[in-house]
Design a protein around this motif. Structure first.
Motif, PDB file in Angstrom:
ATOM      1  N   ASP A  85     -45.133 -29.546  44.686  1.00  0.00           N
ATOM      2  CA  ASP A  85     -43.756 -29.656  44.195  1.00  0.00           C
ATOM      3  C   ASP A  85     -43.546 -28.836  42.921  1.00  0.00           C
ATOM      4  N   GLU A  86     -44.580 -28.855  42.065  1.00  0.00           N
ATOM      5  CA  GLU A  86     -44.448 -28.177  40.781  1.00  0.00           C
ATOM      6  C   GLU A  86     -44.101 -26.693  40.959  1.00  0.00           C
ATOM      7  N   HIS A  87     -44.725 -26.080  41.942  1.00  0.00           N
ATOM      8  CA  HIS A  87     -44.462 -24.662  42.210  1.00  0.00           C
ATOM      9  C   HIS A  87     -42.988 -24.446  42.557  1.00  0.00           C
ATOM     10  N   LEU A  88     -42.457 -25.348  43.389  1.00  0.00           N
ATOM     11  CA  LEU A  88     -41.059 -25.221  43.805  1.00  0.00           C
ATOM     12  C   LEU A  88     -40.102 -25.519  42.656  1.00  0.00           C
ATOM     13  N   VAL A  89     -40.488 -26.455  41.797  1.00  0.00           N
ATOM     14  CA  VAL A  89     -39.633 -26.775  40.647  1.00  0.00           C
ATOM     15  C   VAL A  89     -39.551 -25.547  39.723  1.00  0.00           C
ATOM     16  N   ARG A  90     -40.679 -24.865  39.553  1.00  0.00           N
ATOM     17  CA  ARG A  90     -40.657 -23.603  38.795  1.00  0.00           C
ATOM     18  C   ARG A  90     -39.699 -22.619  39.470  1.00  0.00           C
ATOM     19  N   GLY A  91     -39.773 -22.587  40.779  1.00  0.00           N
ATOM     20  CA  GLY A  91     -38.891 -21.703  41.546  1.00  0.00           C
ATOM     21  C   GLY A  91     -37.415 -21.997  41.266  1.00  0.00           C
ATOM     22  N   LEU A  92     -37.092 -23.277  41.074  1.00  0.00           N
ATOM     23  CA  LEU A  92     -35.697 -23.633  40.775  1.00  0.00           C
ATOM     24  C   LEU A  92     -35.273 -23.073  39.417  1.00  0.00           C
ATOM     25  N   PHE A  93     -36.194 -23.060  38.450  1.00  0.00           N
ATOM     26  CA  PHE A  93     -35.857 -22.456  37.155  1.00  0.00           C
ATOM     27  C   PHE A  93     -35.612 -20.956  37.315  1.00  0.00           C
ATOM     28  N   CYS A  94     -36.416 -20.314  38.163  1.00  0.00           N
ATOM     29  CA  CYS A  94     -36.212 -18.887  38.414  1.00  0.00           C
ATOM     30  C   CYS A  94     -34.837 -18.666  39.053  1.00  0.00           C
ATOM     31  N   ALA A  95     -34.530 -19.458  40.072  1.00  0.00           N
ATOM     32  CA  ALA A  95     -33.220 -19.359  40.728  1.00  0.00           C
ATOM     33  C   ALA A  95     -32.105 -19.619  39.721  1.00  0.00           C
TER      34      ALA A  95
ATOM     35  N   GLY B 209     -44.539 -12.099  43.872  1.00  0.00           N
ATOM     36  CA  GLY B 209     -43.987 -10.778  43.562  1.00  0.00           C
ATOM     37  C   GLY B 209     -43.729 -10.632  42.064  1.00  0.00           C
ATOM     38  N   THR B 210     -43.423  -9.416  41.634  1.00  0.00           N
ATOM     39  CA  THR B 210     -43.173  -9.171  40.210  1.00  0.00           C
ATOM     40  C   THR B 210     -41.730  -9.540  39.857  1.00  0.00           C
ATOM     41  N   PRO B 211     -41.461  -9.777  38.546  1.00  0.00           N
ATOM     42  CA  PRO B 211     -40.069 -10.007  38.138  1.00  0.00           C
ATOM     43  C   PRO B 211     -39.149  -8.869  38.573  1.00  0.00           C
ATOM     44  N   LYS B 212     -39.668  -7.650  38.514  1.00  0.00           N
ATOM     45  CA  LYS B 212     -38.845  -6.505  38.919  1.00  0.00           C
ATOM     46  C   LYS B 212     -38.453  -6.611  40.387  1.00  0.00           C
ATOM     47  N   GLN B 213     -39.414  -6.980  41.220  1.00  0.00           N
ATOM     48  CA  GLN B 213     -39.104  -7.148  42.654  1.00  0.00           C
ATOM     49  C   GLN B 213     -38.098  -8.281  42.853  1.00  0.00           C
ATOM     50  N   ALA B 214     -38.246  -9.338  42.065  1.00  0.00           N
ATOM     51  CA  ALA B 214     -37.314 -10.472  42.183  1.00  0.00           C
ATOM     52  C   ALA B 214     -35.885 -10.022  41.864  1.00  0.00           C
ATOM     53  N   ILE B 215     -35.755  -9.210  40.812  1.00  0.00           N
ATOM     54  CA  ILE B 215     -34.424  -8.726  40.422  1.00  0.00           C
ATOM     55  C   ILE B 215     -33.848  -7.810  41.507  1.00  0.00           C
ATOM     56  N   HIS B 216     -34.694  -6.969  42.091  1.00  0.00           N
ATOM     57  CA  HIS B 216     -34.220  -6.129  43.205  1.00  0.00           C
ATOM     58  C   HIS B 216     -33.736  -6.996  44.368  1.00  0.00           C
TER      59      HIS B 216
ATOM     60  N   SER C 276     -43.417  -9.878  27.619  1.00  0.00           N
ATOM     61  CA  SER C 276     -44.338 -10.994  27.378  1.00  0.00           C
ATOM     62  C   SER C 276     -45.346 -11.179  28.511  1.00  0.00           C
ATOM     63  N   GLY C 277     -45.163 -10.432  29.575  1.00  0.00           N
ATOM     64  CA  GLY C 277     -46.048 -10.581  30.731  1.00  0.00           C
ATOM     65  C   GLY C 277     -45.890 -11.919  31.440  1.00  0.00           C
ATOM     66  N   ARG C 278     -44.704 -12.530  31.271  1.00  0.00           N
ATOM     67  CA  ARG C 278     -44.512 -13.840  31.894  1.00  0.00           C
ATOM     68  C   ARG C 278     -43.472 -13.779  33.007  1.00  0.00           C
ATOM     69  N   SER C 279     -43.401 -14.886  33.764  1.00  0.00           N
ATOM     70  CA  SER C 279     -42.510 -14.922  34.925  1.00  0.00           C
ATOM     71  C   SER C 279     -41.086 -15.275  34.497  1.00  0.00           C
ATOM     72  N   ILE C 280     -40.144 -15.064  35.398  1.00  0.00           N
ATOM     73  CA  ILE C 280     -38.742 -15.428  35.146  1.00  0.00           C
ATOM     74  C   ILE C 280     -38.635 -16.930  34.885  1.00  0.00           C
TER      75      ILE C 280
ATOM     76  N   GLY D 145     -34.356 -14.071  44.976  1.00  0.00           N
ATOM     77  CA  GLY D 145     -35.134 -13.735  43.782  1.00  0.00           C
ATOM     78  C   GLY D 145     -36.235 -14.756  43.538  1.00  0.00           C
ATOM     79  N   ALA D 146     -35.894 -16.034  43.701  1.00  0.00           N
ATOM     80  CA  ALA D 146     -36.876 -17.093  43.469  1.00  0.00           C
ATOM     81  C   ALA D 146     -38.007 -17.009  44.492  1.00  0.00           C
ATOM     82  N   MET D 147     -37.648 -16.699  45.734  1.00  0.00           N
ATOM     83  CA  MET D 147     -38.668 -16.603  46.787  1.00  0.00           C
ATOM     84  C   MET D 147     -39.663 -15.493  46.463  1.00  0.00           C
ATOM     85  N   VAL D 148     -39.182 -14.401  45.907  1.00  0.00           N
ATOM     86  CA  VAL D 148     -40.083 -13.307  45.519  1.00  0.00           C
ATOM     87  C   VAL D 148     -41.089 -13.815  44.476  1.00  0.00           C
ATOM     88  N   GLU D 149     -40.565 -14.532  43.468  1.00  0.00           N
ATOM     89  CA  GLU D 149     -41.494 -15.054  42.450  1.00  0.00           C
ATOM     90  C   GLU D 149     -42.478 -16.061  43.063  1.00  0.00           C
TER      91      GLU D 149
END
Lengths: 224, 293
Positions: free
Chosen positions: B138-148, B189-196, B16-20, B181-185
């Motif tokens: 804050d919004e950016h960090l809240v997104r980061g929490l969803f990634c985490a 960084g890319t989702p792939k980098q986050a997973i690594h 989908s070309g979207r973030s985690i 992983g969240a910090m990478v996003e």
């Protein structure tokens, strides 16, 4: 899947120090309290496994008693629950259990009020999540992450169809259902986790069903 | 949820070309039946609690009930401010913040279990320090929490996140993987980098036992949160630089499970082994028992 959503991982908001031993314990206590349906006069809590080893240090005792007083996981009164219970004249006994207990963080809770009595066994499975495995001697399985109906009824053909038929008419969706009985043609206990909030109308209609003996509910999630 | 593994999560992102975080928010809304906004608001409240806990730990008395721990975050922060930190200011601040939240937890203050209370300092430590450094809203960090949370969801369902089941690797280890992983996003960084980053981070805590002295979430839990924040930054940097986890992150999660299952009970939160059973650990347990009676 044991963990259903993102807030099972990030969360709950809680008073420290341990999600398994404090937040999970508070939720176990609160589930038991809701099953009894009122403030108990007598409480007997038996800890097993890691709960038994470390309950004092982790304030598991304060948390589970707080839960029995209906305090949520982030309620700052958890710190004073033991004094609060004492002021209310609730008699509390702690025991250490032995034998086969399944999960390392298991507690058995017995609550009494007058001639009402409730026995519940459950485990704190990590991150503040719980799994209840026994209610009044019946094998069950629910997590408190959904609105939960606990229905005692006569064990006879068609009972489950009638209950689920009623839920269907009310537009209630079932997430998980378990049923257990102690013997044939006696009493059975059906536990249903549902996606909708429990309404008093739903409880009343269930109670009016002829062979339903008792309807209890557990609702641990905040509804915003 | 439409994913069970990190590989499945990654392919959802790549299709989908979207973030985690986007995928997690959408799946969370579908699971709860609420709107994405409602779920976002709830997470935003949690982030506010995390920031409060950092502040509290840096400014108030965090001496625990047992008296064993407290005020280390303030010691470290003061040292940072003197320009003395070997780590430098950035990692030093993340470490101080992580200690702060963990000390608030130990002193029965309000925190967010991420994924547990024993590991509640790592994500706030990394997130709140990065927020001031990079000037994120804050919004950016809240997104980061969803990634985490998405990463933690996979770890929890394929392995475990409680010390009683899988040792400290399951708690502090999982939090480090989630934060990395969240910090990478967050850094773009890319989702792939986050997973690594998740795999890189988890490998570093495999086998870590849970051996709390006196059964308290204090020693060594609090300092492990401080170390954890630093490790998460290191794993994120490696992944952003292009370092891969040669063993795929899903397989590392399976190893965590295997190691946790074979860990003796004495090293799984029972306080029957490890640091808890050293001469000093035993003396502390004795003293606490006497205090209780």
């Amino acid at each position: 899947m044991r963990f259903k959503d993102v807030f099972a991982i990030i969360g709950p908001a809680m008073v420290g120090p341990s999600s398994s031993h404090t937040a999970g314990a508070a939720r176990l206590g609160r589930a038991a309290r809701q099953l009894l349906g009122c403030q108990p006069e007598q409480v007997v809590i038996t800890f097993y496994g890691s709960f038994a080893e470390t309950y004092k240090g982790h304030c598991t005792d304060l948390a589970i008693v707080g839960g029995i007083l209906d305090y949520d996981t982030d309620d700052s009164r958890l710190v004073t629950s033991m004094e609060d219970a004492e002021k209310m004249g609730i008699q509390i006994t702690f025991k250490v259990g032995f034998g086969n207990y399944g999960h390392p963080n298991t507690a058995n809770i017995v609550l009494k009020h007058g001639d009402k009595e409730l026995t519940m066994k459950g485990a704190s499975i990590g991150g503040g999540n719980i799994e209840v495995s026994k209610v009044d001697g019946y094998d069950v399985r629910f997590t408190g992450n959904y609105s939960t109906l606990v229905i005692t009824h006569i064990d006879r053909p068609g009972m489950l169809a009638e209950i689920t038929g009623l839920l269907q008419r009310e537009g209630v969706n079932i997430g998980h259902l378990s049923l257990d009985r102690k013997g044939r043609s006696g009493e059975a206990l059906t536990v249903i986790e549902i996606d909708n909030p429990i309404t008093s109308k739903l409880i009343q209609e269930l109670q009016e069903m002829q062979q339903v003996k008792e309807v209890r509910t557990v609702e641990l999630m905040k509804r915003g | 949820m439409k994913f069970r593994t990190l590989e499945e999560l990654l392919s959802l992102c790549e299709q989908s070309g979207r973030s985690i975080s986007d995928i997690m928010i959408e799946n969370q809304a579908a699971e709860s039946g609420n709107t994405p906004d409602t779920e976002f608001m709830r997470m935003a409240e949690y982030y506010a609690v995390m920031k409060e806990a950092v502040q509290k730990g840096l400014t108030q008395d965090t001496t625990s009930r047992s008296g064993l721990t407290g005020l280390d975050a303030q010691r470290v922060q003061k040292f940072n401010e003197q320009g003395e930190a070997c780590l430098g200011d950035i990692a030093g601040t993340a470490m101080a913040y992580a200690l702060a939240v963990s000390e608030v937890n130990a002193s029965m203050g309000r925190i967010i279990a991420t994924p547990t209370a024993g590991s509640c300092g790592i994500i706030p430590g990394v997130f709140v320090s990065a927020q001031s450094r990079f000037g994120w809203d804050d919004e950016h960090l809240v997104r980061g929490l969803f990634c985490a949370g998405a990463i933690g969801y996979v770890i929890a369902n394929n392995s475990f996140v409680s010390g009683a089941e899988g040792g400290c690797q399951a708690e502090v280890g999982s939090a480090i993987g989630m934060a990395a992983g969240a910090m990478v996003e967050l850094r773009g960084g890319t989702p792939k980098q986050a997973i690594h980053a998740v795999g890189l981070a988890l490998k570093n805590t495999l086998g870590l036992i849970c051996d709390p002295v006196g059964g308290l979430v204090e020693v060594p839990c609090i300092v492990r949160n401080g170390f954890g924040a630093v490790t998460a930054l290191a794993a994120a940097d490696m992944a952003l630089a292009g370092v891969r986890s040669v063993i795929p992150s899903d397989e590392v999660i399976q190893v965590m499970y295997e190691v946790g299952v074979s860990m003796p009970e004495k090293h799984r939160e029972t306080a029957q082994g490890g640091l808890a059973q050293t001469p000093t650990g035993k003396r502390i347990i004795d003293e606490l028992r006497r205090k209780d009676q």
